[in-house]
Design an enzyme around this catalytic site. Structure first.
Site, PDB file in Angstrom:
ATOM      1  N   CYS A   1     -49.414 -36.582  49.330  1.00  0.00           N
ATOM      2  CA  CYS A   1     -48.873 -37.387  50.418  1.00  0.00           C
ATOM      3  C   CYS A   1     -48.692 -38.828  49.949  1.00  0.00           C
ATOM      4  O   CYS A   1     -49.594 -39.433  49.388  1.00  0.00           O
ATOM      5  CB  CYS A   1     -49.734 -37.398  51.681  1.00  0.00           C
TER       6      CYS A   1
ATOM      7  N   ARG B   1     -45.580 -37.630  44.957  1.00  0.00           N
ATOM      8  CA  ARG B   1     -46.915 -37.325  45.493  1.00  0.00           C
ATOM      9  C   ARG B   1     -46.896 -36.128  46.439  1.00  0.00           C
ATOM     10  O   ARG B   1     -47.941 -35.574  46.776  1.00  0.00           O
ATOM     11  CB  ARG B   1     -47.470 -38.540  46.241  1.00  0.00           C
TER      12      ARG B   1
ATOM     13  N   TRP C   1     -47.484 -33.582  51.447  1.00  0.00           N
ATOM     14  CA  TRP C   1     -47.871 -32.361  50.746  1.00  0.00           C
ATOM     15  C   TRP C   1     -48.751 -31.609  51.756  1.00  0.00           C
ATOM     16  O   TRP C   1     -49.848 -32.051  52.084  1.00  0.00           O
ATOM     17  CB  TRP C   1     -48.648 -32.684  49.473  1.00  0.00           C
TER      18      TRP C   1
ATOM     19  N   ASN D   1     -53.040 -39.474  54.741  1.00  0.00           N
ATOM     20  CA  ASN D   1     -53.179 -38.747  53.479  1.00  0.00           C
ATOM     21  C   ASN D   1     -54.633 -38.300  53.388  1.00  0.00           C
ATOM     22  O   ASN D   1     -55.533 -39.106  53.591  1.00  0.00           O
ATOM     23  CB  ASN D   1     -52.829 -39.680  52.308  1.00  0.00           C
ATOM     24  N   GLY D   2     -54.863 -37.026  53.093  1.00  0.00           N
ATOM     25  CA  GLY D   2     -56.242 -36.528  52.990  1.00  0.00           C
ATOM     26  C   GLY D   2     -56.449 -35.375  53.953  1.00  0.00           C
ATOM     27  O   GLY D   2     -55.487 -34.769  54.433  1.00  0.00           O
TER      28      GLY D   2
ATOM     29  N   GLU E   1     -52.666 -25.350  27.499  1.00  0.00           N
ATOM     30  CA  GLU E   1     -51.771 -26.383  28.035  1.00  0.00           C
ATOM     31  C   GLU E   1     -50.316 -25.900  28.014  1.00  0.00           C
ATOM     32  O   GLU E   1     -49.567 -26.129  28.968  1.00  0.00           O
ATOM     33  CB  GLU E   1     -51.963 -27.678  27.225  1.00  0.00           C
TER      34      GLU E   1
ATOM     35  N   LYS F   1     -48.028 -25.586  31.432  1.00  0.00           N
ATOM     36  CA  LYS F   1     -46.710 -26.229  31.596  1.00  0.00           C
ATOM     37  C   LYS F   1     -45.673 -25.206  32.044  1.00  0.00           C
ATOM     38  O   LYS F   1     -44.862 -25.469  32.919  1.00  0.00           O
ATOM     39  CB  LYS F   1     -46.228 -26.874  30.287  1.00  0.00           C
TER      40      LYS F   1
ATOM     41  N   GLU G   1     -46.280 -24.044  35.772  1.00  0.00           N
ATOM     42  CA  GLU G   1     -45.980 -24.995  36.848  1.00  0.00           C
ATOM     43  C   GLU G   1     -44.504 -25.361  36.896  1.00  0.00           C
ATOM     44  O   GLU G   1     -43.989 -25.690  37.961  1.00  0.00           O
ATOM     45  CB  GLU G   1     -46.880 -26.229  36.792  1.00  0.00           C
TER      46      GLU G   1
ATOM     47  N   HIS H   1     -60.162  -8.261  22.706  1.00  0.00           N
ATOM     48  CA  HIS H   1     -61.160  -7.880  23.705  1.00  0.00           C
ATOM     49  C   HIS H   1     -60.537  -7.579  25.060  1.00  0.00           C
ATOM     50  O   HIS H   1     -61.228  -7.536  26.068  1.00  0.00           O
ATOM     51  CB  HIS H   1     -62.221  -8.975  23.827  1.00  0.00           C
TER      52      HIS H   1
ATOM     53  N   LYS I   1     -48.262 -34.670  42.507  1.00  0.00           N
ATOM     54  CA  LYS I   1     -48.750 -35.334  41.296  1.00  0.00           C
ATOM     55  C   LYS I   1     -50.234 -35.649  41.375  1.00  0.00           C
ATOM     56  O   LYS I   1     -50.977 -35.461  40.433  1.00  0.00           O
ATOM     57  CB  LYS I   1     -47.935 -36.612  41.091  1.00  0.00           C
TER      58      LYS I   1
HETATM   59  O1  M6R Z   1     -54.487 -37.224  37.758  1.00  0.00           O
HETATM   60  P1  M6R Z   1     -55.309 -36.185  37.037  1.00  0.00           P
HETATM   61  O2  M6R Z   1     -55.189 -36.304  35.544  1.00  0.00           O
HETATM   62  O3  M6R Z   1     -56.735 -36.171  37.480  1.00  0.00           O
HETATM   63  O4  M6R Z   1     -54.670 -34.803  37.453  1.00  0.00           O
HETATM   64  C1  M6R Z   1     -55.269 -33.603  37.073  1.00  0.00           C
HETATM   65  C2  M6R Z   1     -54.360 -32.417  37.300  1.00  0.00           C
HETATM   66  O5  M6R Z   1     -54.029 -32.311  38.660  1.00  0.00           O
HETATM   67  C3  M6R Z   1     -53.067 -32.541  36.493  1.00  0.00           C
HETATM   68  O6  M6R Z   1     -53.323 -32.674  35.134  1.00  0.00           O
HETATM   69  C4  M6R Z   1     -52.177 -31.280  36.707  1.00  0.00           C
HETATM   70  O7  M6R Z   1     -52.809 -30.172  36.178  1.00  0.00           O
HETATM   71  C5  M6R Z   1     -50.802 -31.478  36.080  1.00  0.00           C
HETATM   72  N1  M6R Z   1     -49.786 -31.242  37.062  1.00  0.00           N
HETATM   73  C6  M6R Z   1     -50.528 -30.559  34.952  1.00  0.00           C
HETATM   74  O8  M6R Z   1     -49.287 -30.813  34.377  1.00  0.00           O
END
Ligand code: M6R
Length: 621
Positions: free
Chosen positions: A2, A32, A80, A106-107, A490, A494, A497, A513, A616
């Site tokens: 948000c 956000r 969000w 927000n929250g 990682e 990527k 998402e 395994h 984000k």
């Molecule tokens: O702001 P932060 O680094 O704490 O965020 C952590 C995760 O939410 C963030 O890395 C998320 O996994 C990304 N969207 C991945 O690309």
């Protein structure tokens, strides 16, 4: 999670148009959350609101067809969704039944159910399914009891709310003020010339002012064009520390790139260099910023725990290898959302490293707060200056990567690894685990990394072509060993998402395994090959793993250093990276995987910068 914007300007100043200010702020905060958006303006002693499900463009389209009153005071929200689906009705602002108070939030208000019930009993009709709406009705109910003092009403209501919230309110009868309250979720004030802003993030107002005040925990701020008053929830005046934002509006623009993600991938060499800048003194010794932990305390550390989420968690997993190797201190890496629920063993000799790009991720914030309560010292590795984690930590190392706007983290990952390495080296230095010349040699390797990342960026065209070729795949697997394992995780994150595709990362040795059962004809398997000159056993073992998956029909895509010809017979595609020592390799091996996911999502026609269901900054648990 948000985005919140509030604006108050001076009546009669033409440029102080609240609608324009609020909508331009919302556009900058859209990363956000982008489930719905809305605005409320105070004009002619009335509230004027508009809100729409979907992206901000839907709201702008709706605004286009209307006569909007001239106003110099307004609020806006990009959502969000948590409680209630992403509909027009659930979009913010929420307005009290008497149409006098509008609120954005927000929250999560955790006790919203009982508050809704209480309001219903007094005859209030709630029009949305959100937790947020209760705040508008509660403030409106309190206002007559406090002589219309909006700040006091918000203080009283905030004291009744449980959970995490940033609330910003306007009152139709008070066109010269906006009021905000903050608990756990971020809120920052921007001080302009005869105008002022309130926002979840400085990006919302950076083009108008760089003078800011970060609100503390449990504070209420009353913002007028002429000044700002901050109190705690009890009404006691609170001290504020104004600061100047040290990046400009251009840093939050696409700068000629089609996507923020592409820009941020390209910025990585500079970002890594900026993380290193100024950390090595003239005498060659490391000096870290905001270090409120003494060397004596560092010498006492018996255990390190890294807490983080998502990409930052993967950076922590990489760092573990280096930190344990250099310091000989046991290092655990824990998903922040799990940490405090497992009764972790934490004491005054535990160093907790909280890693976060935003500095606001609620899971990580709660984990570090818990650790501090148990007596641990907390060091934050963070990108966002003035955010909550650095403020609540005993020490901070900023990654200095500049704003990261794309939801998928890229430059944050590389710079978090570098920062965590600096912490590891610092510990090794003060504890005498390594000789000065050994530390210097690693510093020199780190200083080489911006050039090496640049070299990778020069050669990613082939990766793009490959991603387009594989755009119809239903699943992609990633394997690696040692630091290549978190790189595999990682790469998979990527792809999930951005391309909404089944993707999983495995420790290559684990395949046999169970996961090897997933391999069938044509399944792409991306292999992160360790350096040939590194630990020979590692290289040889993963070479066997490639052959195992290939024998079962996998299409192998191997990331290997220049000159490593051993992989060629077993690779359907080789992605080359410059030769790099093992511990530095994640900094180059991750880059092609970022490009791969970005291009794959583009080829599938998806929104790379704002993938579905994500935001984000995740400020709810
Ligand atoms: O702001 P932060 O680094 O704490 O965020 C952590 C995760 O939410 C963030 O890395 C998320 O996994 C990304 N969207 C991945 O690309």
């Amino acid at each position: 999670m948000c985005g919140i914007v509030g604006y108050v300007g001076t009546p009669g100043v033409r440029s102080h148009n609240a609608l324009e200010m609020v909508v331009s702020g919302l556009r900058r905060l859209e990363y956000r959350g982008y489930d719905s958006a809305g605005v409320a303006l105070v004009a002619d002693a009335q509230l004027w609101t508009e809100k729409r499900a979907g992206k901000i463009s839907n709201l702008v389209e709706a605004l286009g067809g209307q006569e909007v009153p001239v106003s110099h005071t307004g609020i806006g929200h990009t959502r969000w969704a948590t409680h209630g689906g992403p509909t027009d009705r659930n979009a913010h602002p929420h307005v009290s039944s008497d149409s006098r108070v509008a609120i954005i939030h927000n929250g999560i208000i955790e006790n919203f159910a009982e508050l809704r019930e209480e309001l219903r009993e007094t005859g209030v009709v709630l029009t949305s399914e959100t937790d947020s709406e209760v705040a508008a009705h509660l403030v409106a109910a309190v206002l007559p009891e406090v002589d219309g003092d909006l700040a006091e009403a918000l203080r009283q209501v905030s004291r009744r709310l449980e959970g995490a919230f940033t609330l910003v309110a306007v009152d139709a009868d008070r066109p010269d003020v906006i009021v905000g309250a903050r608990r756990n979720s971020p809120l920052v004030v921007g001080i302009g010339e005869n105008e002022a802003f309130l926002a979840s993030d400085v990006a919302a107002f950076i083009e108008h002012t760089r003078e800011a005040i970060e609100l503390g925990q449990d504070q209420v701020v009353e913002v007028r064009a002429t000044g700002v008053t901050v109190t705690d929830f009890a009404g006691n005046p609170a001290e504020v520390t104004p600061y100047t934002i040290d990046w400009d509006a251009a840093a939050a623009e696409k700068g000629g790139y089609d996507l923020f993600m592409l820009k941020e991938i390209a910025e990585q060499p500079r970002a890594v260099a900026d993380t290193l800048r100024g950390r090595v003194g003239r005498d060659g010794r490391l000096a870290l910023d905001d270090m409120r932990i003494s060397d004596a305390e560092f010498r006492e550390v018996r255990k390190i725990i890294v807490v983080a989420c998502g990409t930052a968690f993967h950076a922590g997993l990489v760092a573990k290898y280096a930190i344990e190797h250099w310091t000989r201190i046991p290092c655990e890496v824990e998903l922040a959302s799990e940490f405090r629920y497992r009764d972790p063993i934490v004491d005054a000799r535990t160093l907790v490293i909280a890693v976060s790009q935003s500095g606001e991720t609620m899971d990580t914030l709660m984990a570090m707060r818990y650790a501090r309560e148990q007596g641990a010292r907390v060091l934050a590795i963070c990108n966002t200056v003035g955010s909550t984690m650095p403020r609540e930590s005993d020490a901070v190392l900023y990654t200095n990567a500049g704003p990261e706007i794309a939801v998928a983290s890229t430059k944050a990952f590389l710079t978090q690894i570098v920062a965590a390495y600096l912490v590891g080296l610092y510990l090794a230095q003060v504890r005498g685990n390594m000789f000065g010349d050994e530390i210097r040699a690693i510093e020199r390797e780190l200083e080489e990394m911006p050039n090496r990342v640049d070299l990778v960026l020069d050669t990613v065209e082939g990766v793009r072509a490959l991603a387009r070729e594989l755009a119809d795949a239903t699943s992609v697997l990633f394997i690696g060993r040692h630091v290549g394992f978190p790189v595999a995780l990682e790469g998979a994150l990527k792809l999930k998402e951005l391309a909404y595709m089944h993707a999983e990362g495995f420790a290559a040795g684990e395949l046999k395994h169970g996961p090897i059962a997933l391999i069938e004809d044509g399944v792409p398997v991306v292999v992160v090959m360790p350096p040939k000159g590194g630990r020979q056993s590692l290289h040889g073992k993963i070479l066997s793993n490639i052959q195992e998956v290939r024998a079962r029909g996998a299409r192998t895509i191997v990331i290997a250093e220049e000159g490593d010809e051993s992989v060629v017979p077993f690779a359907d595609h080789v992605i080359r990276i410059p030769p790099t020592p093992t511990l530095m390799q994640p900094l180059v091996a991750t880059v092609p995987l970022q490009v791969f996911a970005c291009e794959m999502a583009t080829a599938r026609g998806l929104d790379v910068d704002q993938p579905r269901n994500l935001a984000k900054s995740v400020t709810v648990e």
